[in-house]
Design a protein around this motif. Structure first.
Motif, PDB file in Angstrom:
ATOM      1  N   HIS A  62      -7.179  -0.513  -0.194  1.00 11.62           N
ATOM      2  CA  HIS A  62      -6.714  -1.116   1.067  1.00 11.62           C
ATOM      3  C   HIS A  62      -7.862  -1.038   2.077  1.00 11.62           C
ATOM      4  CE1 HIS A  62      -3.387  -1.352   4.368  1.00 11.62           C
ATOM      5  NE2 HIS A  62      -4.056  -2.483   4.217  1.00 11.62           N
ATOM      6  N   CYS A  67       0.860  -1.180   0.000  1.00 12.68           N
ATOM      7  CA  CYS A  67       0.000   0.000   0.000  1.00 12.68           C
ATOM      8  C   CYS A  67       0.900   1.234   0.000  1.00 12.68           C
ATOM      9  CB  CYS A  67      -0.897  -0.010   1.239  1.00 12.68           C
ATOM     10  SG  CYS A  67      -1.811   1.527   1.454  1.00 12.68           S
ATOM     11  N   CYS A 103      -6.041   1.226   5.569  1.00 14.16           N
ATOM     12  CA  CYS A 103      -6.254   2.676   5.579  1.00 14.16           C
ATOM     13  C   CYS A 103      -7.455   3.085   4.736  1.00 14.16           C
ATOM     14  CB  CYS A 103      -4.997   3.382   5.074  1.00 14.16           C
ATOM     15  SG  CYS A 103      -4.626   3.039   3.343  1.00 14.16           S
ATOM     16  N   TRP A 128       0.513   3.935   1.282  1.00  3.54           N
ATOM     17  CA  TRP A 128       0.475   4.637   2.571  1.00  3.54           C
ATOM     18  C   TRP A 128       0.899   3.762   3.733  1.00  3.54           C
ATOM     19  CZ3 TRP A 128      -2.890   5.771  -1.342  1.00  3.54           C
ATOM     20  CH2 TRP A 128      -2.899   7.114  -1.747  1.00  3.54           C
ATOM     21  N   CYS A 129       0.652   2.457   3.651  1.00  7.95           N
ATOM     22  CA  CYS A 129       0.884   1.567   4.799  1.00  7.95           C
ATOM     23  C   CYS A 129       2.065   0.638   4.606  1.00  7.95           C
ATOM     24  CB  CYS A 129      -0.349   0.708   5.079  1.00  7.95           C
ATOM     25  SG  CYS A 129      -1.842   1.669   5.270  1.00  7.95           S
TER      26      CYS A 129
HETATM   27 ZN   LIG Z   1      -3.055   1.360   3.345  1.00 11.27          ZN
END
Ligand SMILES: [Zn+2]
Lengths: 956, 92
Positions: free
Chosen positions: B59, B6, B63, B8-9
């Motif tokens: 996701h 991801c 998130c 962001w993650c």
């Molecule tokens: Zn994420």
């Protein structure tokens, strides 16, 4: 009790302790450290079962999971079918019997615990034999995070079965030191009795740890019996060893016939002589070790039968020194004996021709056709296999990203080679992970191995005259023979996958560990093509059988799926509610009174709501708080109707469609403020609608200033429904003016009850005067009880989802997903009124204009009234029509549509249904038919609103 | 089970994600001006690429953000992930 085949000393068993077990009703003894198989052999027992199709006696043919013969059912400590005697560790009180191929599941629940653990490592090493231990030490010494898993009860792998020496001492001393070093390394997880049974993408390996099986009845209850390790490794080193391969000949399945290496394991690891008089049949040097070791242990080795024309000059010398007869250029063509082998038939073998045979008496016939690397984990990870002509086996054909194979699993068959290869593979893995190797990483000194004579690749002994291969077993578990393969090839099958399915070879408990490569070889031979071209069948997880209980772990019973209950759940239980599952929610379906069935309860509940007052726990309704300056813009784009014109304090029904113009959800929307809405969704659609909103906001309209938050669990919802609902609400909330004028239909009002904020909304899902009461779940039971108290004079009646469905269906309100199926537009539902003509665009709008969506013959939602006023049509029933002459059309009879909802109505005093019917609205007034139990039930097509079509009741 | 990175993650288990079909298929500017066929192409038609394919992923058990990815449909391997406002990477 004597165990006549136990050696006087040696082995890894605890001779000081004796355990009792029962096999086939006979009480026998063994020692801790035995397997059921070694204990049976120590008692002189080879036969375990009879075969599945032919009923032939079968015995223990190998010492571990590759055994195709020793299938048992465990009865005590807990019934478990289809285990191998060779992998069941002996425990006191064990009760087992042999299985003819099929077992029996326990008829009592398994009370043992099973669980799962996630684990992340730099390097996972599978197999704690010499190569695996060397790899694990190298990785551990470098400071990497390491997991070492091995399926045996102790580390050592092949070293447990032999007499090898390392650093001038028994090799097991080095094993013990290695295990101690790993135990002292803080970043190392070392698990024995743990089988890595599946390798998947991105270094994901599943392993099954048998934690208490070996303890039998003494297993502590608080420890999980088995545990699934879900290991994510940055690098995997596969050191899973090799399986010895048999050679196929006539009557090769009798008890007393086993793999040569297995006999060595039984001798050295378990202190068991698998026979007194042995014949050893081999195509390679490794079986000589078994012959010589058994000879030294006192077994009469009658002959070593070596198929190679010259045999092995060096090993022949060893045998001559020991006085063992070696017959080179000879094969075993068959055997005699019934419940145990009594003779091996030995014949000269040259240039593929078999000569006349002589019977040699024996009670043990050892076989070795070479070694098959255990490439299962590599192959599961989509590694390509290469056929190695010299080994007569498939070996890893390439290096995989993050997974390498070492030791005999990679075709390295000598001890120093395995140690060096394990270290080399681990170092390569560390390099790929940018972990510097340790300065000090010494391998133990191993004697230089003698160069073995080249092995002969021999899949099967050619048939002697009169033999047809029908007792030359390839897969003992399936009773599948060379004749079966010949029949498959004769039937035109070429693909090894087809041969497998035609013959069922490799489909049993052992998944072809000994039979798979033999089948490839024999098939290639029959087809006259190279073995590389037949290839192997696909290796699929699990490597060895895994109990469903272990895979389920704790996800069983109530923990299988989350159960969601409302704040009133205990009250519902106490009130005798019958629950139904709605998604993950437990919802009261009805509240039967003594003597009532569901039909009676629902008729009573419906009558109360239509004539007095009813109350429902509607807390499961999906609720989404939509906030932000552009909240109204978002809702205008996602609903078919206009939401931006909704006034603060008001409520509007809305329909949501996909881009294809088909309805995906419906519900009401409350405008809480200029920039804030509360969107109500169906119970089942809550998560999907939130996803839908977020998808559009993120992917298409990131410029919108709006946030969507689920508040389903922050509010409970109690619809108070019926002509007397105003009295109840007025009594409980004296601060609220409940008159129509002050609090009209489709508006909401906030109030407080003893300081607790409460929201009331005039929303009706029944057509009756109704108020929905919203409050924080902490106050749910208090508010509910006050409503019941205030309703008592009017006979307030709690009702469940079944009554809710009848009430809404009587009004023609569809349930999205029950009365619709993803091919139904708002127009099909008769909801053109909910589709805005003013908005330039919204999701789904363009699709409404598609030619197909204008078709008047589309299925439309209508009502159905069975003419007999009796039949409750089953939901899902098909609808047909007669031709003008009153006859059914000839088959296939065209289907007009189907019944989507069907109930008995208290209000109508007859059953009714909703249905999707082709051109339904044009058919109102017609009679169509529903096939039911061999008859055709005539039903009248009506409008979808059957109760109060004028809507006179909603204001009380 | 794959790991999916991801944006962001970071790398997370595949089960946390849901697939969102082909990427870079924008909602048409003026649906009303499209023919039925053009509109049907937006609604129903997607590429069925063998090899590198630009896809949307969400996701949703993490998130909850959408992102795009280049994935090889023959090996399942993710070659890159990128945010929705990033341009589609040039693939060789
Ligand atoms: Zn994420």
């Amino acid at each position: 009790m004597s165990t006549p085949f136990r050696t006087p000393s040696g082995g890894r068993i605890d001779r000081a302790t004796t355990v009792e077990f029962t096999f086939e009703g006979q009480t026998l003894t063994g020692h801790p450290g035995d397997t059921l198989a070694s204990a049976l052999l120590a008692n002189g027992r080879h036969q375990v079962a009879t075969s599945i199709k032919l009923g032939r006696p079968r015995g223990i043919a190998a010492a571990w999971a590759e055994d195709p013969g020793g299938l048992v059912q465990i009865e005590e400590p807990f019934p478990e079918p289809m285990l191998l005697a060779s992998t069941v560790e002996l425990s006191d009180g064990l009760v087992a019997h042999g299985l003819p191929g099929q077992g029996r599941l326990a008829d009592v629940p398994d009370s043992a615990r099973y669980d799962a653990v996630h684990h992340h490592v730099d390097v996972l090493v599978v197999g704690a034999g010499p190569a695996g231990l060397a790899a694990a030490l190298t990785a551990a010494r470098a400071g990497a995070r390491v997991a070492l898993v091995d399926e045996q009860s102790e580390a050592g792998g092949s070293l447990l079965s032999g007499t090898e020496r390392l650093d001038d001492a028994p090799a097991l001393q080095w094993v013990a030191a290695a295990v101690a070093e790993l135990a002292a390394s803080p970043e190392v997880l070392h698990l024995q009795r743990t089988t890595a049974f599946g390798s998947y993408d991105d270094g994901f390996v599943l392993a099954l740890e048998r934690r208490t099986d070996h303890l039998g009845a003494a297993a502590p209850k608080h420890v999980s019996r088995q545990r699934v390790w879900r290991i994510r490794a940055r690098a995997i080193v596969v050191a899973t060893g090799a399986h010895e391969r048999p050679v196929v000949f006539a009557d090769n399945d009798r008890p007393g016939i086993m793999l040569a290496g297995a006999a060595r394991t039984f001798l050295h690891r378990y202190g068991v002589l698998p026979g007194r008089d042995a014949v050893v049949f081999t195509t390679n040097d490794s079986a000589y070790d078994a012959a010589l070791d058994l000879h030294r242990a006192g077994v009469q080795v009658q002959a070593v039968v070596d198929a190679r024309p010259e045999g092995s000059p060096r090993r022949r010398e060893d045998c001559e020194l020991a006085g063992i007869r070696v017959l080179s250029g000879a094969v075993v063509t068959g055997t005699q004996g019934v419940e145990r082998v009594t003779h091996a038939l030995v014949a000269p073998f040259a240039d593929g021709e078999v000569g006349a045979s002589t019977a040699i008496g024996c009670d043990l016939l050892l076989v070795s056709g070479g070694w098959n690397p255990a490439v299962h984990l590599y192959s599961q990870a989509r590694g390509r296999l290469r056929y190695d002509d010299a080994l007569g086996a498939f070996v890893p054909g390439e290096d995989l990203d993050g997974l390498s194979v070492t030791g005999s699993a990679a075709g390295v068959l000598d001890l120093p080679g395995c140690l060096a290869d394990g270290q080399r593979r681990a170092r390569a893995a560390l390099t790929a992970l940018a972990i510097p190797p340790a300065g000090e990483d010494r391998l133990p000194a191993a004697p230089e191995p003698a160069v073995p004579a080249a092995p002969l690749v021999l899949w099967r002994v050619p048939d002697t005259s009169g033999a047809d291969g029908s007792t030359s077993f390839v897969d003992l578990q399936r009773d599948a023979t060379v004749a079966d393969i010949a029949r498959a090839v004769g039937a035109g099958l070429r693909s090894i996958e087809h041969v497998k399915r035609y013959t069922t070879i490799g489909t049993a408990h052992d998944q072809g560990k000994t039979s798979g490569v033999l089948t490839s070889g024999i098939t290639a031979e029959l087809l006259g093509i190279p073995v590389q071209d037949t290839g192997t069948t696909t290796f699929r997880p699990p490597y060895t059988p895994v109990a469903f209980a272990a895979l389920a772990g704790r996800d069983r019973g109530r923990l299988f799926d989350p159960e969601r209950v409302t704040a009133l759940h205990e009250w519902h239980v106490a009130a005798g509610a019958v629950f139904e599952d709605v998604g993950q929610w437990k919802r009261p379906r009805h509240y039967p009174q003594p003597g009532e069935d569901m039909a009676a309860a629902v008729l009573r509940e419906c009558a109360a709501a239509r004539t007095g007052v009813g109350i429902l726990d509607g807390s499961t309704l999906g609720k989404i708080d939509v906030q932000g300056a552009d909240a109204a813009v978002l809702l205008d784009r996602l609903y078919t109707n206009l939401m931006s014109s909704l006034k603060v304090g008001s409520v509007r029904y809305g329909v949501m469609c996909g881009v294809d113009g088909m309805v995906i959800d419906d519900g009401t929307v409350l405008r809480l403020a200029e920039d804030r809405f509360l969107v109500l969704t169906t119970t089942g659609g809550a998560a999907k609608v939130l996803d839908w909103m977020e998808e559009w906001v993120q992917t298409e309209w990131p410029d919108l200033r709006v946030h969507c938050t689920s508040v389903t669990e922050q509010w409970v919802t109690f619809p108070v429904v019926g002509p007397r609902s105003r009295d109840v609400i007025g009594a409980v909330f004296p601060d609220v003016d409940v008159t129509n004028e002050a609090f009209p239909f489709m508006t909401w009002r906030d109030t407080t009850l003893d300081g607790v904020p409460v929201r009331l909304a005039r929303i009706s899902f029944s057509g009756e005067l109704a108020y929905e009461v919203y409050v924080n779940p902490w106050y749910a039971i208090a508010v509910w009880q006050r409503l019941l108290e205030a309703g008592r004079p009017y006979g307030i009646t709690p009702y469940g989802t079944e009554t809710m469905h009848v009430l809404r269906a009587e009004k023609g309100y569809p349930i999205i997903g029950q009365d619709t199926d993803g091919t139904v537009s708002p127009h099909d539902l008769g909801m053109a009124w909910a589709v805005s003509k003013k908005k330039p665009d919204f999701v789904g709008k363009r699709s409404f204009a598609r030619v197909e969506n204008q078709n008047p013959l589309r299925k439309q939602l209508v009502g159905l009234l069975p003419v007999d006023r009796e039949t409750v049509l089953p939901e899902g029933s098909q609808i047909v029509e007669f031709l003008a002459d009153g006859q059914l059309p000839p088959p296939p009879v065209p289907m007009l549509g189907h019944v989507t909802s069907s109930y008995r109505s208290a209000e109508l005093a007859r059953p009714f249904a909703l249905a999707l019917v082709r051109g339904g609205r044009e058919r109102i007034g017609e009679t169509v038919h529903v096939p039911l139990n061999g008859t055709l039930v005539p039903v009248e097509v009506t409008g979808s609103v059957l109760v109060d079509p004028e809507g006179a009741r909603r204001d009380g | 089970m794959q790991l999916i990175a991801c944006p962001w993650c970071g790398p997370r288990e595949e089960v946390e994600f849901s697939y969102g079909g082909q990427a870079h298929v924008p909602y048409p500017d003026s649906p009303a001006e499209l023919s039925d066929e053009e509109w049907a192409h937006y609604v129903f038609f997607r590429d069925n690429t063998k090899g590198r394919f630009a896809e949307r992923w969400n996701h949703n058990a993490g998130c909850r953000r959408w992102f795009n990815a280049i994935r090889d449909t023959t090996t399942y391997r993710f070659e890159s992930v990128y945010r929705l406002d990033d341009p589609k990477p040039v693939t060789p």
